[in-house]
Design a protein around this motif. Structure first.
Motif, PDB file in Angstrom:
ATOM      1  N   TYR A   6       0.888  -1.034   0.047  1.00  0.00           N
ATOM      2  CA  TYR A   6       0.103  -0.214   0.145  1.00  0.00           C
ATOM      3  C   TYR A   6       0.813   1.242  -0.087  1.00  0.00           C
ATOM      4  CZ  TYR A   6      -3.673   3.222   1.648  1.00  0.00           C
ATOM      5  OH  TYR A   6      -4.689   4.254   1.628  1.00  0.00           O
ATOM      6  N   VAL A   7       0.644   2.098  -0.948  1.00  0.00           N
ATOM      7  CA  VAL A   7       1.000   3.507  -0.765  1.00  0.00           C
ATOM      8  C   VAL A   7       0.211   4.537  -0.634  1.00  0.00           C
ATOM      9  CG1 VAL A   7       2.550   5.122  -2.106  1.00  0.00           C
ATOM     10  CG2 VAL A   7       2.989   2.802  -2.255  1.00  0.00           C
ATOM     11  N   PRO A   8       0.172   5.203   0.588  1.00  0.00           N
ATOM     12  CA  PRO A   8      -0.927   6.202   0.746  1.00  0.00           C
ATOM     13  C   PRO A   8      -1.168   7.239  -0.165  1.00  0.00           C
ATOM     14  CG  PRO A   8       0.846   6.490   2.382  1.00  0.00           C
ATOM     15  CD  PRO A   8       1.120   5.180   1.299  1.00  0.00           C
ATOM     16  N   ARG A   9      -2.505   7.870  -0.285  1.00  0.00           N
ATOM     17  CA  ARG A   9      -2.465   8.870  -1.216  1.00  0.00           C
ATOM     18  C   ARG A   9      -1.767  10.170  -0.804  1.00  0.00           C
ATOM     19  NH1 ARG A   9      -7.926  12.016   0.717  1.00  0.00           N
ATOM     20  NH2 ARG A   9      -7.157  12.728   2.907  1.00  0.00           N
ATOM     21  N   ARG A  10      -1.416  11.127  -1.809  1.00  0.00           N
ATOM     22  CA  ARG A  10      -0.591  12.315  -1.517  1.00  0.00           C
ATOM     23  C   ARG A  10      -1.584  13.620  -2.178  1.00  0.00           C
ATOM     24  NH1 ARG A  10       2.580  14.479  -5.641  1.00  0.00           N
ATOM     25  NH2 ARG A  10       2.497  13.183  -7.439  1.00  0.00           N
ATOM     26  N   PHE A  11      -0.976  14.706  -1.374  1.00  0.00           N
ATOM     27  CA  PHE A  11      -1.602  15.981  -1.891  1.00  0.00           C
ATOM     28  C   PHE A  11      -1.258  16.292  -3.552  1.00  0.00           C
ATOM     29  CE2 PHE A  11      -1.047  20.669  -2.664  1.00  0.00           C
ATOM     30  CZ  PHE A  11      -2.128  21.027  -2.376  1.00  0.00           C
ATOM     31  N   HIS A  12      -2.191  16.507  -4.303  1.00  0.00           N
ATOM     32  CA  HIS A  12      -1.940  16.739  -5.654  1.00  0.00           C
ATOM     33  C   HIS A  12      -2.959  17.630  -6.145  1.00  0.00           C
ATOM     34  CE1 HIS A  12      -0.858  16.184  -9.829  1.00  0.00           C
ATOM     35  NE2 HIS A  12       0.144  15.651  -9.576  1.00  0.00           N
ATOM     36  N   PRO A  13      -2.779  18.868  -6.399  1.00  0.00           N
ATOM     37  CA  PRO A  13      -3.542  19.783  -6.778  1.00  0.00           C
ATOM     38  C   PRO A  13      -4.509  19.344  -8.166  1.00  0.00           C
ATOM     39  CG  PRO A  13      -1.908  21.290  -6.265  1.00  0.00           C
ATOM     40  CD  PRO A  13      -1.485  19.600  -6.537  1.00  0.00           C
ATOM     41  N   ALA A  14      -3.800  18.596  -9.122  1.00  0.00           N
ATOM     42  CA  ALA A  14      -4.261  18.247 -10.501  1.00  0.00           C
ATOM     43  C   ALA A  14      -5.536  17.401  -9.988  1.00  0.00           C
ATOM     44  CB  ALA A  14      -3.488  17.523 -11.219  1.00  0.00           C
ATOM     45  N   TYR A  15      -5.781  16.949  -8.691  1.00  0.00           N
ATOM     46  CA  TYR A  15      -6.954  15.885  -8.342  1.00  0.00           C
ATOM     47  C   TYR A  15      -7.905  16.537  -7.584  1.00  0.00           C
ATOM     48  CZ  TYR A  15      -4.533  12.033 -10.328  1.00  0.00           C
ATOM     49  OH  TYR A  15      -4.182  10.923 -11.227  1.00  0.00           O
ATOM     50  N   SER A  16      -7.953  17.836  -7.553  1.00  0.00           N
ATOM     51  CA  SER A  16      -8.948  18.683  -7.155  1.00  0.00           C
ATOM     52  C   SER A  16     -10.240  18.700  -7.833  1.00  0.00           C
ATOM     53  CB  SER A  16      -8.702  20.227  -7.228  1.00  0.00           C
ATOM     54  OG  SER A  16      -8.622  20.797  -8.461  1.00  0.00           O
ATOM     55  N   LEU A  17     -11.401  19.106  -7.568  1.00  0.00           N
ATOM     56  CA  LEU A  17     -12.707  19.039  -8.023  1.00  0.00           C
ATOM     57  C   LEU A  17     -12.560  19.512  -9.581  1.00  0.00           C
ATOM     58  CD1 LEU A  17     -15.196  20.725  -5.292  1.00  0.00           C
ATOM     59  CD2 LEU A  17     -15.013  18.062  -6.071  1.00  0.00           C
ATOM     60  N   LEU A  18     -11.819  20.602  -9.761  1.00  0.00           N
ATOM     61  CA  LEU A  18     -11.657  21.177 -11.134  1.00  0.00           C
ATOM     62  C   LEU A  18     -10.628  20.165 -12.024  1.00  0.00           C
ATOM     63  CD1 LEU A  18     -11.364  23.087 -13.433  1.00  0.00           C
ATOM     64  CD2 LEU A  18      -9.411  24.305 -12.416  1.00  0.00           C
ATOM     65  N   GLY A  19      -9.521  19.585 -11.290  1.00  0.00           N
ATOM     66  CA  GLY A  19      -8.713  18.609 -12.127  1.00  0.00           C
ATOM     67  C   GLY A  19      -9.413  17.294 -12.421  1.00  0.00           C
ATOM     68  N   ARG A  20     -10.217  16.835 -11.288  1.00  0.00           N
ATOM     69  CA  ARG A  20     -11.070  15.501 -11.751  1.00  0.00           C
ATOM     70  C   ARG A  20     -12.011  15.974 -12.837  1.00  0.00           C
ATOM     71  NH1 ARG A  20     -11.272  15.068  -5.909  1.00  0.00           N
ATOM     72  NH2 ARG A  20     -13.591  15.515  -6.018  1.00  0.00           N
TER      73      ARG A  20
END
Length: 196
Positions: A6-20
């Motif tokens: 398992y590799v935990p999630r990480r902060f990444h702005p491209a996965y914000s609401l706009l990015g998704r």
């Protein structure tokens, strides 16, 4: 034997609401990330220009009555705009990567994406330098990518469906290679790390 890496999630702005939203609209994660940078830049520029325009139009009124309705509305709008931009365009997390090895094969999961591989579907496995991944495999449309961290080495699985790249930490990568070796088919080979 049943084991999960398992590799935990990480902060990444491209996965914000706009990015998704952009990922769903384009259907391509790499294109969506590039488009995200352009859209985010334009939105921040529009927010900044709007703030300057509002201040130019209301500055005399705000300075004349700092606690008046125009001043309160101006500062509330500024805070709301900044908060909305932050929550919709900046705060995002790249999903965790989970690789489960059981007697039947491998099950890979990252967010909503999943992949099940039987051991006999894997022709070879071995570490590759991250630079090789970004220069070659990341550009190849058939490559399935389960990576959420920047690592020096990634695990490349050559399968009958195409290459699969998995981003695991070094101890987990070595343990998974050991499990693959134990379940290998007659044509399977574990490759050593190439010399960079």
């Amino acid at each position: 034997m049943h084991r999960t890496f398992y590799v935990p999630r990480r902060f990444h702005p491209a996965y914000s609401l706009l990015g998704r939203w952009l990922q769903r609209a384009t259907g391509d994660e790499r294109r969506a990330e590039a488009l995200f940078l352009v859209v985010l830049s334009l939105l921040l520029l529009a927010l900044l220009l709007g703030q300057y325009l509002a201040w130019a139009l209301l500055s005399e009124t705000i300075l004349a009555a700092p606690t008046g309705p125009a001043a309160v509305a101006f500062w509330l709008a500024q805070g709301a705009g900044a908060g909305l931009s932050l929550t919709t365009c900046v705060i995002g997390f790249k999903p965790a990567v989970a690789v489960t090895a059981d007697p039947a094969g491998l099950f890979l999961k990252q967010g909503r994406r999943t992949l099940t591989l039987a051991y006999d579907e894997i022709a070879s496995a071995g570490p590759i330098p991250a630079l090789r991944f970004y220069r070659h495999y990341a550009r190849y449309a058939a490559t399935l990518v389960f990576v959420n961290r920047h690592l020096d080495e990634l695990l490349l699985l050559e399968t009958i469906h195409g290459p699969v790249v998995v981003g695991l930490l070094a101890p987990d990568r070595a343990a998974l290679l050991g499990l693959l070796e134990a379940h290998r088919a007659p044509t399977f080979e574990v490759q050593a790390a190439p010399v960079a």
